[in-house]
Design an enzyme around this catalytic site. Structure first.
Site, mmCIF file in Angstrom:
data_model
loop_
_atom_site.group_PDB
_atom_site.id
_atom_site.type_symbol
_atom_site.label_atom_id
_atom_site.label_comp_id
_atom_site.label_asym_id
_atom_site.label_seq_id
_atom_site.Cartn_x
_atom_site.Cartn_y
_atom_site.Cartn_z
ATOM 1 N N TYR A 195 -5.995 -1.027 -6.778
ATOM 2 C CA TYR A 195 -5.383 -2.261 -6.260
ATOM 3 C C TYR A 195 -4.757 -2.108 -4.865
ATOM 4 O O TYR A 195 -4.618 -1.016 -4.377
ATOM 5 C CB TYR A 195 -4.450 -2.931 -7.263
ATOM 6 C CG TYR A 195 -3.233 -2.229 -7.812
ATOM 7 C CD1 TYR A 195 -2.681 -1.115 -7.243
ATOM 8 C CD2 TYR A 195 -2.609 -2.758 -8.961
ATOM 9 C CE1 TYR A 195 -1.539 -0.540 -7.788
ATOM 10 C CE2 TYR A 195 -1.483 -2.188 -9.513
ATOM 11 C CZ TYR A 195 -0.950 -1.081 -8.916
ATOM 12 O OH TYR A 195 0.168 -0.527 -9.451
ATOM 13 N N GLU A 196 -4.481 -3.235 -4.253
ATOM 14 C CA GLU A 196 -4.065 -3.284 -2.840
ATOM 15 C C GLU A 196 -5.123 -2.668 -1.930
ATOM 16 O O GLU A 196 -4.809 -2.050 -0.912
ATOM 17 C CB GLU A 196 -2.715 -2.577 -2.628
ATOM 18 C CG GLU A 196 -1.604 -2.997 -3.562
ATOM 19 C CD GLU A 196 -1.317 -4.482 -3.550
ATOM 20 O OE1 GLU A 196 -1.748 -5.166 -2.615
ATOM 21 O OE2 GLU A 196 -0.668 -4.959 -4.497
ATOM 22 N N GLY A 197 -6.375 -2.863 -2.277
ATOM 23 C CA GLY A 197 -7.484 -2.278 -1.519
ATOM 24 C C GLY A 197 -7.886 -0.962 -2.144
ATOM 25 O O GLY A 197 -7.085 -0.030 -2.183
ATOM 26 N N ARG A 257 0.822 -1.210 0.000
ATOM 27 C CA ARG A 257 0.000 0.000 0.000
ATOM 28 C C ARG A 257 0.853 1.256 0.000
ATOM 29 O O ARG A 257 0.561 2.211 -0.717
ATOM 30 C CB ARG A 257 -0.953 -0.020 1.201
ATOM 31 C CG ARG A 257 -2.083 -0.997 0.997
ATOM 32 C CD ARG A 257 -3.024 -1.123 2.179
ATOM 33 N NE ARG A 257 -4.136 -1.991 1.783
ATOM 34 C CZ ARG A 257 -5.142 -2.362 2.567
ATOM 35 N NH1 ARG A 257 -5.193 -1.938 3.824
ATOM 36 N NH2 ARG A 257 -6.103 -3.136 2.106
ATOM 37 N N GLN A 297 -9.381 1.808 1.830
ATOM 38 C CA GLN A 297 -8.390 2.523 2.645
ATOM 39 C C GLN A 297 -9.094 3.447 3.640
ATOM 40 O O GLN A 297 -8.705 3.557 4.803
ATOM 41 C CB GLN A 297 -7.464 3.374 1.759
ATOM 42 C CG GLN A 297 -6.732 2.619 0.677
ATOM 43 C CD GLN A 297 -5.878 1.494 1.193
ATOM 44 O OE1 GLN A 297 -5.204 1.634 2.211
ATOM 45 N NE2 GLN A 297 -5.912 0.361 0.520
#
Lengths: 598, 598
Positions: B443-445, B299, B450
């Protein structure tokens, strides 16, 4: 693959219940037969065409793109057939003059159909869209011979049109153009130069392409005051006896097409004019005026592209948010029969969907209301009413263009965000909306140029008359409705924002007179502020209708309308607070640093 | 073609003058030799590599994309050669432990180099970036045998890594995964399932690919508490005697690659695991914890992608704005020797450039400061200092990820807007920044996830300790500096916004306890508010340094820094006003309408 269902019911609500179509449009000369029933039938027919024929070609058109070879441009598979159906349905002449074979429908009806086309397949819509711009300019400025020859062909969709303005070294500043025109004794001209970014400049959909070209005559004064507009056909029409069939090839050729971020099925051409034969449209050196007929119509058309993309982006985002199950609601299981809740239960997903919808639905009212003003400006019996409608259109055009295209892009991106990782994948189709939408913020004058048009030209024009004529009825509406208890939640925040808008308008008018950079530095934020209040006004009008009809409505349509109206007032309109602060900061934070320090 | 010049001077300013690199980092155990001189040499070397080798492959990599055939993925031309140079320069092991062959540089130095890579060629950076994530997870959670075997290979760049989390039906909600792992008596496992969206899942850059795969054991409890993490190599390493050379092919194959909106040179793979052999990393059923080691690092890495893209977008926009001549300044001719003024004279163009720059430069300080806290958390001798640094990183990670990637996308779009029509054309390269940036928000949440992480986990954690530890030094800084006359223009608006942030934080903490949807409905806006204040703090810190150094600076560097600081305070930070109003509107405008009404 994306989905699209034309929002015909919503369009009817806007036209009939909010904007009083019957009263305001069918009363105009020549539109007596354009009844609400007929309009409804047209919208349903257009919906069928857009949903069944144009929308399925949107993704494949993007994948395939246009192909260029030796001056010839091939549109993607299916486009020619779809265009033929489009022509057959009479859509190329929907709002054109019956004198030239058009169906003579009001422009506001044309707007609704355009919206559908842009939702279904914006790239396809470029071809008839450009023709429409060319039609407008020829109709308004060309002499009768040119009109009689070209307008029937364009109306019938046999021939298409273009706008040839930009050159490699100049876009916004057309005073710099280098394309030259030389006059001949027979009244024709030969034109030589290179134009770029010419949408629909070359393609395989029509038998002929009619270019409207800005060029300079030998005796032209420098700058924009020395530009003339010429009509330059790809093929020179033979003769009246041959029904003007395309004859010899003219000296105008496509040199290449651009590889672009989006609208890949729309050909964007380099057009080389090499002693091409053409005819003057309008007066010598007065080409900018004629060009602005095209440009203003085109700017509204681009605003509608933004609207259309926002609508289709919303529809797909909603579909996905209802289908995609993932996790559970923050306050417990909402769909116990499923392994997980659909993501529409999440407040942040709903926030994105409501943002798309609230601005789209409000923008639609403003867009169609603008279309209605175009009709009034054309056809109203009273000169003052026509002039007032003209003022309305002039003022709102940059707002419609810039705000709606910013929204189209934003809404497309929100759709991608709702889709998550799947939104980034080509085959799902929503990333294409983002790429297609991106150009709308740029062409026909960047949104920054629109903002300058608003603060630099429209605001000071006639001592602020355009603004007064826009603000006055808004004020009347608000005063008349704010006292009604049920209307207060819509009117009060709007009144506060409107009050601030008036204050900022005065401030900019004063500062801008002494220092145009003060207006220029605030322009983009001012346009946004203006747009948010204007769309807010549309929401207050919708709320008024909805409050009246809600008690007898078993479907929930009006209750939902009020929900979205509340979202607009509470979650969208507050953006004006920050804009106000930023505008009041003035030009200094922007203009102080030296150019070299960037 | 785009340009890129690594902002090494700016990076040194941030590290040395703003963040006290020498004092805070070289004092840490093991970093004694990572002096400012050494760091400068590293940055210059990285700049050369990024400017000369990686940047020229960015546009061609996008054009060519990755190619898939029969399970094999070919990266675009030049990528293999560039990767070999990258490996040769030791960049794959820059911040890795010397025990495994790494150079042992501080993480904050790694951040600066990562930024450059992302500016130059974000798609290329995905390959070593994913390896870095895998390295982190193995180093932290795997047993020594696995570490000793795999970490040297990954550090050397011989092998690369992946994170295999997502499945077709689940991304955010990993509790739903279906991939199964079966234990064997020798301590290994066989893993079967399908993973999608696997970046660097298959390619031709390295001899082996080490997948870190989430899967469920037969005795797994349901949901996220039943997920385990496995190491699954593409080729099973032979033996220590063979220096673990890649041996038999494991049952893990790439089924296809995605056609994406951007980062086309980065392969995004469907990975089919068919009785693939793997080893447990960390404890059984505790895979989520291990996965979060990768995820949190990733992240921050994604936040840096946003920063890198914003920087390169700014550089290109400035270049174009200085070169492109068009029209004249609103207040008269500024460059009389030219046919027209460069567009940088226009306030609206400067507004766009300053917006890019102001957020980028502030974000860089916050990013590097976060990197420094990672180093402190790793190496500080004092336990409290380590714990405090941990809290800092945990709190700021979602902010860095979401705010910086939103900014990267915004900045890329502003570059396109400055370019006008030319920005939409592929060959100019700025539209690629938009397409590449778009995935970073997902991506990555997703950035919405977030925001939920911030308000739902980090905010309430340990009774609000993380927030207090972040807010306290900001408050101290502001109180200490607001009394200084020259600092007031930076501190006062920031204090006001900070005050409002604290108030809103309390409000959300209270409301969110009773009703998580109240926090969820405000999450995205709260994160943005938090980010704007945090980056504002960084600007106040930069302003303090600049005010001190400005008198003796003939270059104007510090004076310009103050100009940009003012822009931030007057034109960016005010965004908080609207956010505050919108947050206070609560969840009702968002949650009232029925799902079916969308």
């Amino acid at each position: 693959m994306t989905v699209y269902k034309a929002p015909v019911d919503e369009m009817r609500f806007v036209l009939n219940e909010v904007l009083g179509y019957e009263e305001n449009v069918t009363s105009l000369k020549g539109y007596e037969d354009a009844t609400t029933d007929l309009v409804h039938a047209i919208l349903q027919e257009a919906a069928r065409l857009c949903e069944n024929e144009l929308q399925p070609l949107n993704l494949t058109g993007d994948e395939e793109g246009c192909h260029y070879e030796n001056g010839v441009v091939r549109t993607p598979g299916g486009f020619k057939e779809a265009y033929d159906m489009f022509v057959e349905g009479g859509w190329t002449g929907l709002a054109n003059d019956p004198r030239y074979g058009g169906q003579g429908m009001p422009k506001v009806v044309g707007f609704a159909v355009e919206e559908m086309i842009c939702s279904a397949n914006m790239a396809f819509g470029m071809y008839p869209g450009l023709s429409h711009g060319a039609y407008n300019a020829i109709e308004k400025w060309a002499d009768d011979d040119l009109k009689d020859l070209y307008l029937p062909k364009i109306t019938a969709g046999e021939w298409s049109g273009t706008m040839c303005l930009t050159e490699p070294h100049c876009g916004t500043d057309l005073g710099l153009i280098r394309t030259k025109a030389h006059p001949h004794e027979d009244g024709s001209y030969t034109i030589t130069g290179t134009k770029i970014f010419i949408s629909a400049g070359e393609h395989d959909l029509t038998d002929n392409i009619i270019h409207l070209v800005l060029a300079k005559l030998p005796d032209a004064p420098p700058g924009v005051k020395g530009i003339s507009l010429f009509l330059v056909p790809k093929f020179l029409p033979k003769s009246a006896g041959d029904d003007w069939a395309p004859g010899p090839r003219n000296g105008v050729r496509c040199g290449s097409i651009e590889k672009k971020m989006g609208i890949k099925a729309s050909s964007t051409c380099v057009i080389n004019l090499d002693n091409a034969k053409g005819w003057l449209v309008g007066e010598k050196h007065k080409g900018m005026r004629a060009m602005f007929s095209m440009m203003n119509a085109a700017r509204l058309g681009v605003g509608i592209q933004g609207l259309g993309l926002a609508e289709v982006a919303y529809q797909n985002a909603v579909d996905y948010a209802k289908e995609r199950v993932q996790g559970r609601s923050l306050i417990g299981v909402k769909y116990p029969a499923q392994a997980a809740d659909p993501i529409i239960v999440h407040p942040d997903v709903r926030r994105m969907l409501l943002r798309q919808r609230a601005i789209t639905e409000g923008a639609r009212v403003l867009a169609y209301w603008t279309g209605m003003h175009l009709d009034i400006s054309d056809r109203h019996g009273d000169e003052t009413a026509r002039a007032e409608a003209d003022d309305f259109v002039a003022l709102i055009t940059p707002v419609v263009k810039a705000m709606f295209t910013d929204h189209g892009f934003d809404a497309a991106n929100l759709a991608v965000q709702v889709y998550g990782g799947h939104g980034f994948i080509h085959e799902h189709g929503v990333e294409q909306f983002v790429r297609d939408a991106r150009i709308t913020q740029i062409y026909e004058g960047t949104n920054g140029v629109q903002a300058l048009d608003l603060v630099g030209r429209k605001m000071p024009k006639a001592g602020g008359r355009l603004l007064r004529r826009f603000f006055h009825p808004m004020q009347e509406f608000l005063f008349a409705n704010v006292t009604e208890k049920n209307m207060q939640e819509y009117c009060k925040p709007l009144m506060a924002a409107f009050g601030q808008l008036q204050q900022i308008t005065l401030l900019l008018a004063q500062k801008g007179t002494n220092d145009p950079e003060e207006a220029g530095a605030a322009a983009t934020e001012y346009l946004r502020f203006f747009g948010l209040v204007s769309v807010g006004w549309m929401w207050a009008r919708m709320a008024k209708v909805a409050l009246e009809k809600q008690p007898d409505d078993p479907t929930g349509f009006y209750a939902d309308k009020l929900s979205v109206a509340r979202f607009y007032m509470k979650k969208v309109l507050p953006e004006t607070a920050s804009l106000g602060i930023s505008i009041k900061a003035g030009k200094k934070p922007i203009t102080t640093m030296a150019d070299a320090a960037f």
